[in-house]
Design a protein around this motif. Structure first.
Motif, PDB file in Angstrom:
ATOM      1  N   LEU A  16     -27.935 -27.085   3.413  1.00 38.71           N
ATOM      2  CA  LEU A  16     -27.363 -25.878   2.817  1.00 38.71           C
ATOM      3  C   LEU A  16     -28.450 -24.836   2.554  1.00 38.71           C
ATOM      4  O   LEU A  16     -28.248 -23.639   2.792  1.00 38.71           O
ATOM      5  N   HIS A  20     -28.423 -21.215   4.249  1.00 43.37           N
ATOM      6  CA  HIS A  20     -28.527 -20.049   3.371  1.00 43.37           C
ATOM      7  C   HIS A  20     -29.691 -19.157   3.826  1.00 43.37           C
ATOM      8  O   HIS A  20     -29.537 -17.945   3.975  1.00 43.37           O
ATOM      9  N   ALA A  24     -29.273 -15.457   5.566  1.00 40.13           N
ATOM     10  CA  ALA A  24     -29.870 -14.313   4.860  1.00 40.13           C
ATOM     11  C   ALA A  24     -30.891 -13.599   5.747  1.00 40.13           C
ATOM     12  O   ALA A  24     -30.913 -12.365   5.812  1.00 40.13           O
ATOM     13  N   VAL A 154     -23.930 -16.117   1.876  1.00 38.47           N
ATOM     14  CA  VAL A 154     -25.275 -16.079   1.282  1.00 38.47           C
ATOM     15  C   VAL A 154     -25.187 -16.051  -0.238  1.00 38.47           C
ATOM     16  O   VAL A 154     -25.895 -16.797  -0.935  1.00 38.47           O
ATOM     17  N   SER A 157     -23.475 -19.490  -1.486  1.00 40.32           N
ATOM     18  CA  SER A 157     -24.358 -20.648  -1.300  1.00 40.32           C
ATOM     19  C   SER A 157     -25.566 -20.551  -2.223  1.00 40.32           C
ATOM     20  O   SER A 157     -26.027 -21.567  -2.759  1.00 40.32           O
ATOM     21  N   GLY A 158     -26.077 -19.343  -2.437  1.00 40.42           N
ATOM     22  CA  GLY A 158     -27.188 -19.171  -3.382  1.00 40.42           C
ATOM     23  C   GLY A 158     -26.782 -19.558  -4.796  1.00 40.42           C
ATOM     24  O   GLY A 158     -27.530 -20.226  -5.513  1.00 40.42           O
TER      25      GLY A 158
END
Length: 190
Positions: A16, A20, A24, A154, A157-158
């Motif tokens: 992940l 991510h 990004a 992005v 997931s962040g």
């Protein structure tokens, strides 16, 4: 929390993180275009357009409601000696604009049976604003849809990575909460 110290959880978290990071990094140029063009627009730099009147035949006709509108515009341009291609048109009342407007485009207007045309050439900032607004080429607009999904991925997931990390959980929640509170206050009170 779902990602524990076991081998599977560590691999899933690492995957992940990589997804991510790659999303990004890949979308960063588009994120920058949107941030820069939008920021400049908000501080008053909206860009500029050099406009030049196009001389059309005195008997030129144009019906914005015509089923053959795009072909009619191509004929008008050809009759005026202009070689130009466009992807589609946008009709607004008695005005017709060739698209995309992120590059040179024409605006046709009909008033009392008289057709007028203007050639518009946007500068870099105006072109970026037009792309930002979704007025660019069709393929670029499709990429913008991918960008929207990518931005959601992005951000989410962040957030997930921060919340699922024991050491980052509290700071992630605190900063996210502060951002949410500020957003709500500004949206409601302003």
């Amino acid at each position: 929390w779902p990602f524990t110290d076991d081998t599977t959880g560590v691999r899933m978290r690492r995957t992940l993180i990589n997804l991510h990071l790659y999303a990004a990094a890949f979308l960063a140029p588009m994120f920058l275009l949107v941030a820069i063009s939008g920021g400049l627009y908000l501080i008053g730099n909206k860009g500029s357009v050099d406009s030049t009147e196009l001389t059309l035949a005195k008997d030129a006709e144009l019906d914005p409601g015509s089923a053959s509108l795009e072909d009619d515009i191509r004929v008008l341009l050809e009759d005026a000696g202009v070689e130009f291609s466009f992807e589609y048109v946008k009709v607004s009342g008695n005005s017709v604009t060739t698209r995309p407007t992120s590059r040179t485009h024409f605006v046709f207007s009909v008033s009392d049976g008289v057709v007028a045309a203007v050639r518009n050439e946007p500068n870099l900032q105006k072109s970026m604003i037009e792309l930002h607004k979704g007025h660019g080429p069709t393929l670029f607009k499709e990429f913008q849809k991918v960008l929207a999904v990518g931005l959601l991925f992005v951000v989410l997931s962040g957030m997930w990575l921060g919340i699922s990390s024991k050491g980052l959980r509290l700071p992630t929640l605190a900063v996210s909460g502060a951002g949410l509170v500020l957003f709500v206050i500004l949206a409601v009170l302003m």
